[in-house]
Design a protein around this motif. Structure first.
Motif, PDB file in Angstrom:
ATOM      1  N   SER A 139    -109.598  37.562  18.458  1.00  0.00           N
ATOM      2  CA  SER A 139    -109.309  37.582  17.022  1.00  0.00           C
ATOM      3  C   SER A 139    -108.852  38.959  16.564  1.00  0.00           C
ATOM      4  N   LYS A 140    -109.493  40.002  17.090  1.00  0.00           N
ATOM      5  CA  LYS A 140    -109.121  41.373  16.732  1.00  0.00           C
ATOM      6  C   LYS A 140    -107.715  41.703  17.211  1.00  0.00           C
ATOM      7  N   ALA A 141    -107.388  41.253  18.427  1.00  0.00           N
ATOM      8  CA  ALA A 141    -106.055  41.519  18.978  1.00  0.00           C
ATOM      9  C   ALA A 141    -104.976  40.830  18.151  1.00  0.00           C
ATOM     10  N   LEU A 142    -105.236  39.574  17.774  1.00  0.00           N
ATOM     11  CA  LEU A 142    -104.238  38.836  16.998  1.00  0.00           C
ATOM     12  C   LEU A 142    -104.114  39.359  15.573  1.00  0.00           C
ATOM     13  N   SER A 143    -105.210  39.886  15.023  1.00  0.00           N
ATOM     14  CA  SER A 143    -105.168  40.368  13.642  1.00  0.00           C
ATOM     15  C   SER A 143    -104.217  41.539  13.475  1.00  0.00           C
ATOM     16  N   THR A 144    -104.032  42.331  14.547  1.00  0.00           N
ATOM     17  CA  THR A 144    -103.111  43.468  14.469  1.00  0.00           C
ATOM     18  C   THR A 144    -101.653  43.007  14.431  1.00  0.00           C
ATOM     19  N   CYS A 145    -101.423  41.746  14.809  1.00  0.00           N
ATOM     20  CA  CYS A 145    -100.050  41.225  14.848  1.00  0.00           C
ATOM     21  C   CYS A 145     -99.721  40.332  13.657  1.00  0.00           C
ATOM     22  N   THR A 146    -100.732  39.946  12.880  1.00  0.00           N
ATOM     23  CA  THR A 146    -100.528  38.957  11.821  1.00  0.00           C
ATOM     24  C   THR A 146     -99.488  39.394  10.807  1.00  0.00           C
ATOM     25  N   SER A 147     -99.648  40.612  10.286  1.00  0.00           N
ATOM     26  CA  SER A 147     -98.717  41.084   9.260  1.00  0.00           C
ATOM     27  C   SER A 147     -97.291  41.153   9.789  1.00  0.00           C
ATOM     28  N   HIS A 148     -97.151  41.614  11.036  1.00  0.00           N
ATOM     29  CA  HIS A 148     -95.834  41.700  11.657  1.00  0.00           C
ATOM     30  C   HIS A 148     -95.204  40.322  11.782  1.00  0.00           C
ATOM     31  N   LEU A 149     -95.986  39.331  12.201  1.00  0.00           N
ATOM     32  CA  LEU A 149     -95.475  37.975  12.377  1.00  0.00           C
ATOM     33  C   LEU A 149     -95.040  37.365  11.046  1.00  0.00           C
ATOM     34  N   ILE A 150     -95.798  37.637   9.979  1.00  0.00           N
ATOM     35  CA  ILE A 150     -95.441  37.108   8.659  1.00  0.00           C
ATOM     36  C   ILE A 150     -94.071  37.625   8.237  1.00  0.00           C
ATOM     37  N   LEU A 151     -93.845  38.927   8.425  1.00  0.00           N
ATOM     38  CA  LEU A 151     -92.574  39.530   8.036  1.00  0.00           C
ATOM     39  C   LEU A 151     -91.423  38.995   8.882  1.00  0.00           C
ATOM     40  N   ILE A 152     -91.667  38.850  10.183  1.00  0.00           N
ATOM     41  CA  ILE A 152     -90.629  38.338  11.091  1.00  0.00           C
ATOM     42  C   ILE A 152     -90.246  36.913  10.716  1.00  0.00           C
ATOM     43  N   LEU A 153     -91.247  36.065  10.479  1.00  0.00           N
ATOM     44  CA  LEU A 153     -90.976  34.675  10.130  1.00  0.00           C
ATOM     45  C   LEU A 153     -90.172  34.582   8.843  1.00  0.00           C
ATOM     46  N   PHE A 154     -90.525  35.397   7.850  1.00  0.00           N
ATOM     47  CA  PHE A 154     -89.795  35.367   6.583  1.00  0.00           C
ATOM     48  C   PHE A 154     -88.361  35.838   6.772  1.00  0.00           C
ATOM     49  N   PHE A 155     -88.179  36.959   7.458  1.00  0.00           N
ATOM     50  CA  PHE A 155     -86.846  37.543   7.638  1.00  0.00           C
ATOM     51  C   PHE A 155     -85.911  36.584   8.368  1.00  0.00           C
ATOM     52  N   TYR A 156     -86.353  36.055   9.508  1.00  0.00           N
ATOM     53  CA  TYR A 156     -85.464  35.219  10.306  1.00  0.00           C
ATOM     54  C   TYR A 156     -85.324  33.810   9.731  1.00  0.00           C
ATOM     55  N   THR A 157     -86.350  33.325   9.021  1.00  0.00           N
ATOM     56  CA  THR A 157     -86.226  32.016   8.380  1.00  0.00           C
ATOM     57  C   THR A 157     -85.153  32.053   7.308  1.00  0.00           C
ATOM     58  N   VAL A 158     -85.178  33.089   6.462  1.00  0.00           N
ATOM     59  CA  VAL A 158     -84.169  33.222   5.411  1.00  0.00           C
ATOM     60  C   VAL A 158     -82.782  33.388   6.024  1.00  0.00           C
TER      61      VAL A 158
END
Length: 316
Positions: free
Chosen positions: A241-260
């Protein structure tokens, strides 16, 4: 550069300026959009400046991960500033006229910053991959020198690969129409006004999207697939959970950028029947991510939240 190009091909230019019409279909009340767009722009500038101040002042944030975030903040401010003052001038003061060289320069800078944002996302994904999958080697691989080299490489890659976009557009013949059904100088929007064949412009636009943005997205997907594979092998649920939490914010931004980006590419084909949708998405793609990126990181990252509290206390 584009002024010289225009002068060298002066016989090909029958029009001396373009007219930016704004948002198709809502010309009579498009000025009301200026308020939300101005708020997005001010939010983008304020939030990204705060991110830079926090990273500079907090010694604990002097790490490669936050250096990449600082570079992203600079890119976001550059992207928003490239288009928003021009759009607000159009909506508030009806400043619709733009010279051909200025239009081509804006086209170049927009493409450059969009490709830079994609490239920085790749660097951030590689940083997280090494941190999670190769933690013992992280200090020796992801160094300050690595950050500088990666940023310089991305800047050179994107500056050189996007030069043909405005150069090819400047070589078209614009002999009658000069009204752009847009509020910024998009490549396909401008070249659609040309009197000659613009197939090469469309081909290079597609090639650029596939070779740069497509390859960047591929590298990001591979990086996070490897991260997920490594996390699933961890015996401790807390460590995973700790390892994935460091990537969460990055993944949110990536998904938004490439989805748009993908949605914009799809809706562009419908521009003849529903012109407002791709134009509005094109503008939002350039202003929402710069405003959203620092907020997502500040909300999801404990160190940034602590730094923000310190900066605000010092300010007030």
């Amino acid at each position: 550069m584009f002024q010289d190009l225009r002068d060298s091909n002066s016989s090909m230019f029958q029009v001396s300026e373009f007219i930016l019409m704004g948002f198709p279909g809502i010309y009579s009340w498009q000025h009301w959009l200026s308020l939300p767009l101005a708020l997005f722009y001010l939010s983008a500038l304020t939030a990204n400046i705060l991110i830079l101040i926090i990273i500079k002042q907090e010694v604990t944030l002097h790490q490669p991960m936050y250096y990449f975030l600082g570079i992203l903040a600079v890119v976001d401010m550059g992207l928003a500033t490239t288009i928003m003052p021009r759009i607000l001038a159009l909506l508030w003061f009806k400043a619709k006229v733009i010279s051909l060289p200025e239009c081509f320069e804006q086209m170049y800078v927009i493409h450059f910053f969009m490709c830079m944002e994609s490239g920085i996302f790749v660097c951030m994904a590689i940083d997280r991959y090494v941190a999670i999958c190769r933690p013992l080697r992280y200090p020796s691989i992801i160094t300050d020198t690595f950050v500088v080299k990666a940023a310089v490489f991305m800047a050179l890659r994107n500056s050189l690969s996007t030069i043909p976009v405005p150069v090819l557009a400047a070589q078209r013949q614009y002999c009658s129409k000069n009204q752009i059904e847009h509020c910024l100088c998009s490549n396909l929007g401008v070249t659609s006004l040309s009197c000659d064949d613009r197939k090469i412009n469309s081909i290079y636009q597609l090639l650029l999207a596939w070779t740069l943005t497509g390859s960047d997205l591929g590298l990001i997907i591979v990086s996070y697939a490897l991260i997920l594979h490594s996390v699933l092998k961890l015996n401790s649920a807390e460590a995973a959970s700790k390892a994935l939490s460091t990537c969460t914010s990055h993944l949110i931004l990536i998904l938004f950028f490439y989805t748009v980006t993908v949605v914009l590419s799809i809706t562009h084909s419908a521009s003849k029947t529903v012109p407002l949708i791709p134009v509005l998405l094109n503008v939002l793609e350039n202003v929402i991510p710069p405003a959203l990126n620092p907020m997502v990181y500040a909300l999801k990252n404990k160190e940034l939240r602590q730094g923000l509290c310190k900066v605000l206390k010092l300010s007030f």
